[in-house]
Design an enzyme around this catalytic site. Structure first.
Site, short mmCIF file in Angstrom:
data_model
loop_
_atom_site.label_atom_id
_atom_site.label_comp_id
_atom_site.label_asym_id
_atom_site.label_seq_id
_atom_site.Cartn_x
_atom_site.Cartn_y
_atom_site.Cartn_z
N PHE A 42 9.25 -4.03 -1.58
CA PHE A 42 9.34 -3.57 -2.97
C PHE A 42 9.08 -2.07 -3.06
CE2 PHE A 42 7.01 -2.68 -6.97
CZ PHE A 42 8.05 -2.94 -7.86
N SER B 95 7.09 -7.49 3.69
CA SER B 95 6.46 -7.41 2.38
C SER B 95 7.26 -8.25 1.37
CB SER B 95 6.33 -5.95 1.94
OG SER B 95 5.46 -5.82 0.86
N MET B 96 7.70 -7.66 0.25
CA MET B 96 8.49 -8.45 -0.71
C MET B 96 9.75 -9.00 -0.07
SD MET B 96 10.24 -7.33 -4.34
CE MET B 96 11.67 -6.59 -3.53
N ASP C 17 -4.33 -4.57 6.38
CA ASP C 17 -3.33 -4.29 5.35
C ASP C 17 -4.02 -4.14 4.00
OD1 ASP C 17 -1.19 -4.24 3.59
OD2 ASP C 17 -0.18 -5.97 4.46
N HIS D 48 -0.24 -1.76 6.15
CA HIS D 48 0.90 -2.42 5.52
C HIS D 48 2.20 -2.08 6.25
CE1 HIS D 48 2.94 -4.74 2.56
NE2 HIS D 48 3.67 -3.72 2.13
#
Length: 226
Positions: free
Chosen positions: A12, A80-81, A173, A203
């Site tokens: 994202f 991630s997203m 993260d 992250h």
């Protein structure tokens, strides 16, 4: 010889930069790789206005269609997203495997963010502070709303995924809490699933000192399934 295709989906507010080290690694292994830019993710905040999570799903699905036309085995890899998007596609299509990297169910580790800011101030590095400022300025409220909608939509879908699964998560993260990885791993209904934590990497783990290990583990997982 059967051909392996890998769909890499970025996160994202991010870009293919987040996953490009893995893309290059898998290409060197002889795999077909596509890293689509999700709609609205141009680096300009205004381009996210009017974009919905359906647009992000469509961006990834179109790239998947391209891979399906020319490859025998397909692996979905979401950062991630992008992992949420990959879960949606894995619940809809017959793919060979699903890999999630720092994918959020529970997000923002405020304790870790605080420690990162303290570290920056003490060491006068400001790397994390600059990242937080850039991240907050790269998105819109409507985009955040649709991220939340995508997360809400995806959580009940996880149980529909039956393909082999590999969940990876960095313990340090600051964006995604480690409980997210356990949530995905436990609720996926398939029998072949694997969970791996990494002590360091943050992250952007594919851009960290742990990247080589993560990429090697992903390659091993693909080979085991293949």
């Amino acid at each position: 010889m059967k051909k392996i295709g890998c769909l890499l989906i970025h996160g994202f507010g991010g870009s293919v930069y987040e996953v490009s080290p893995l893309a290059e690694y898998l290409e060197r292994k002889g795999y077909g790789v596509i890293c689509p830019a999700l709609k609205g993710h141009t680096g300009r905040k205004e381009d996210l206005r009017g974009i919905t999570y359906h647009d992000w799903l469509d961006s990834a699905e179109m790239a998947l269609m391209e891979l399906l036309e020319s490859h025998d085995y397909i692996f979905l890899i979401g950062f991630s997203m992008g992992g949420l998007i990959a879960i949606n596609l894995a619940s809809k299509y017959n793919v060979s495997g699903l890999i999630t990297i720092n994918t959020p169910i529970y997000y923002w580790d405020f304790k870790r963010i605080y420690l990162n800011i303290v570290h920056d101030l003490r060491n006068k590095e400001y790397t994390n502070i600059h990242r937080y400022m850039k991240s907050s300025g790269n998105t819109t409220l409507s985009a955040l709303f649709h991220f939340k909608l995508l997360l809400t939509r995806t959580k009940p879908i996880i149980r529909n995924v039956k393909c082999p699964l590999f969940v990876t998560q960095a313990l340090d993260d600051d964006t995604v809490r480690k409980q997210s990885a356990r949530y995905i791993h436990e609720r996926m209904s398939g029998k072949r699933k694997k969970l791996r934590f990494y002590d360091h990497g943050g992250h952007l783990i594919l851009r960290s000192s742990s990247a080589s290990k993560v990429m090697e583990d992903i390659w091993t997982f693909i080979n085991e399934i293949e």
